[in-house]
Scaffold this active site. Structure first.
Site, short mmCIF file in Angstrom:
data_model
loop_
_atom_site.label_atom_id
_atom_site.label_comp_id
_atom_site.label_asym_id
_atom_site.label_seq_id
_atom_site.Cartn_x
_atom_site.Cartn_y
_atom_site.Cartn_z
CG ASP A 30 1.54 4.32 -1.16
OD1 ASP A 30 0.51 4.96 -0.96
OD2 ASP A 30 2.00 3.09 -1.25
CG ASP A 48 -3.19 5.18 0.58
OD1 ASP A 48 -2.03 5.57 -0.02
OD2 ASP A 48 -3.63 3.85 0.34
#
Length: 498
Positions: A94, A285
């Site tokens: 992440d 992201d």
């Protein structure tokens, strides 16, 4: 879901707050398997993620640090080892959050059966555990986790990061795997040493920088390299894009934001449509399955394909899966650099359906998620606040270490050669200013029991709550320096959301 409104008033109570003791004397070195390290960078081979759900197909991809991709595009995982002796875990990779934590609560995960197929960290079996009294509530775009901080040995590839601060979940909701966070501190100040900080401090890498190449859904190879760049994984030059400062981002969060200057499509017949010049802040992201863009862009993409069907309950646009086999792309412009995302990579294949890989950004934070990142080679340079972008490719491997200073990321041209260009004709007729409604509505039953990634972390509440692990009985271990006002705010906020 815990309401975000209760967290937005919390002050950063962990800034310079934790009194972490010196690293423990480790008596055992963790065993490595098929790993390779170079001077200033870290890499290791991939282990394929097991298939927990029959309707989904999984295609493994091999990386310098273990990344696994599900063909359904729902997440990218990274294999690490935690504790002494090392316990192998799979975490979600992440770039939208900074915290690393393990042990999600499977009973309250969005896909419980899938969650239960992954191993968990047993802190009782680790001789390197050093627990603190600090707890946090981390709220993501989807799901949340209440964690207790510990200091532990973490192995990534061939390198052991000693005394790293990570979280052990006391409870979590809607998240089936723990998370390896690689973003900058969202509020602009480190609340404790994140994993990139520790890797640099322990001289495992030269700079807080890493490169990421998720590769296409059909490729067996990809790359996550801490402290290095692989010139065999991209075409042409790396475009240096400055990260936006907090006062330039839509909601004041410090993320991997850059400015997107245009979007477009390249059709199978060679027609290239491009939007007018744009100035859209977007952040990259890897924890987001789909991209999220301003509604007019989302609608313009959807209207460019024939026979799309809009699902008002999810925002998905369903389209014919044959489109994924066409020779076309969704195009993203960053000044002079364009990243062409093939239809096959931008379309999300899930449970027999094909979904356009974009949703409307209704939260004010445009995101380029995995549906974009599969086609981009990206170097994330936190120290110099730059992102470097190129078109991803695969022509072998040649890793160059990232050094230090303002030119830490080497200005090296990719070894890959772009395929011969097709005859094209272009125009600037892609209108992304006007909203347009769907032409058809989806009335069937869409995919169920899926995991589309947690999305970016939104906020946190820190304090000293009930602990799941007794703090280690060392002088100074687990002690916390929190002002009385910060502690009171944390307690009141926690009380409001429970």
């Amino acid at each position: 879901m815990i309401p975000l409104i209760f967290f937005l008033s919390a002050t950063p109570v962990l800034t310079s707050a934790l009194d972490f003791s010196a690293p423990s004397d480790f008596s055992k070195e963790q065993k490595s398997s098929l790993v390779t390290r170079g001077e200033g960078f870290i890499r290791s081979p991939l282990n394929v993620l097991p298939n927990p759900a029959p309707p989904k197909l999984i295609r493994g991809r091999q990386n310098e640090v273990p990344i696994e991709n599900q063909f359904t595009g729902t997440r990218y995982g990274i294999d690490i080892e935690v504790g002494t002796p090392g316990q192998k875990l799979t975490l979600i990779l992440d770039t939208g959050s900074p915290d690393t934590w393990v042990n999600p609560t499977c009973d309250t995960a969005n896909v419980p059966d899938d969650c239960r197929t992954f191993p968990v960290y047993d802190w009782r079996k680790s001789t390197s555990l050093n627990a603190t009294r600090v707890t946090d509530i981390l709220v993501y775009g989807k799901g949340n986790a209440t964690i207790q901080y510990v200091r532990e040995s973490v192995k990534l590839g061939g390198a052991t990061v000693r005394n790293q601060v990570i979280g052990v979940a006391l409870e979590s909701h809607d998240i089936p795997l723990g998370i390896l966070g690689l973003s900058p501190p969202i509020r602009g100040v480190n609340e404790y040493p994140y994993i990139l900080d520790t890797m640099k401090d322990q001289k495992l890498i030269n700079s807080r920088a890493f490169s990421m190449d998720l590769r296409t859904v059909d490729s067996p190879e990809g790359a996550l390299i801490f402290g290095g760049v692989d010139t065999g994984k991209y075409v042409g030059s790396l475009a240096k894009l400055p990260m936006l400062s907090r006062n330039q981002t839509p909601r004041g969060a410090d993320r991997y934001y850059v400015t997107m200057t245009g979007v477009g499509l390249t059709y199978p017949d060679g027609l290239v449509e491009r939007s007018q010049e744009l100035q859209v802040p977007v952040f990259l992201d890897s924890g987001g399955t789909l991209s999220r863009l301003p509604r007019p862009i989302y609608q313009a993409f959807a209207s460019s394909f024939a026979d799309t069907q809009y699902d008002p309950s999810t925002g998905f646009y369903f389209l014919d899966c044959d489109v994924a086999d066409l020779d076309g792309s969704i195009d993203f412009y960053f000044g002079d650099k364009v990243i062409n995302v093939p239809f096959n990579d931008f379309i999300w294949h899930v449970q027999g359906y094909c979904v356009l890989g974009v949703l409307p950004d209704d939260d004010g934070e445009p995101v380029l998620g995995d549906t974009f990142l599969r086609a981009a080679y990206v170097v994330f340079d936190q120290d110099n606040r730059n992102l470097h972008l190129a078109q991803a490719a695969n022509c072998g491997s040649n890793i160059v270490a990232i050094s230090t200073g303002t030119d830490a990321v080497p200005s090296v041209t990719g070894r890959c050669t772009a395929p011969p260009p097709r005859p094209t004709s272009g125009n600037n007729n892609l209108d992304v200013t006007a909203e347009r409604g769907p032409t058809a509505t989806f009335t069937g039953i869409g995919p169920t029991g899926i995991d589309i990634g947690p999305g970016p972390v939104a906020t946190r509440v820190s304090g000293t709550g009930p602990l799941g692990i007794n703090p280690t009985g060392q002088s100074g271990a687990g002690s916390v320096k929190i002002g009385w006002w910060d502690a009171l705010v944390a307690v009141l906020i926690v009380g409001l959301v429970m």
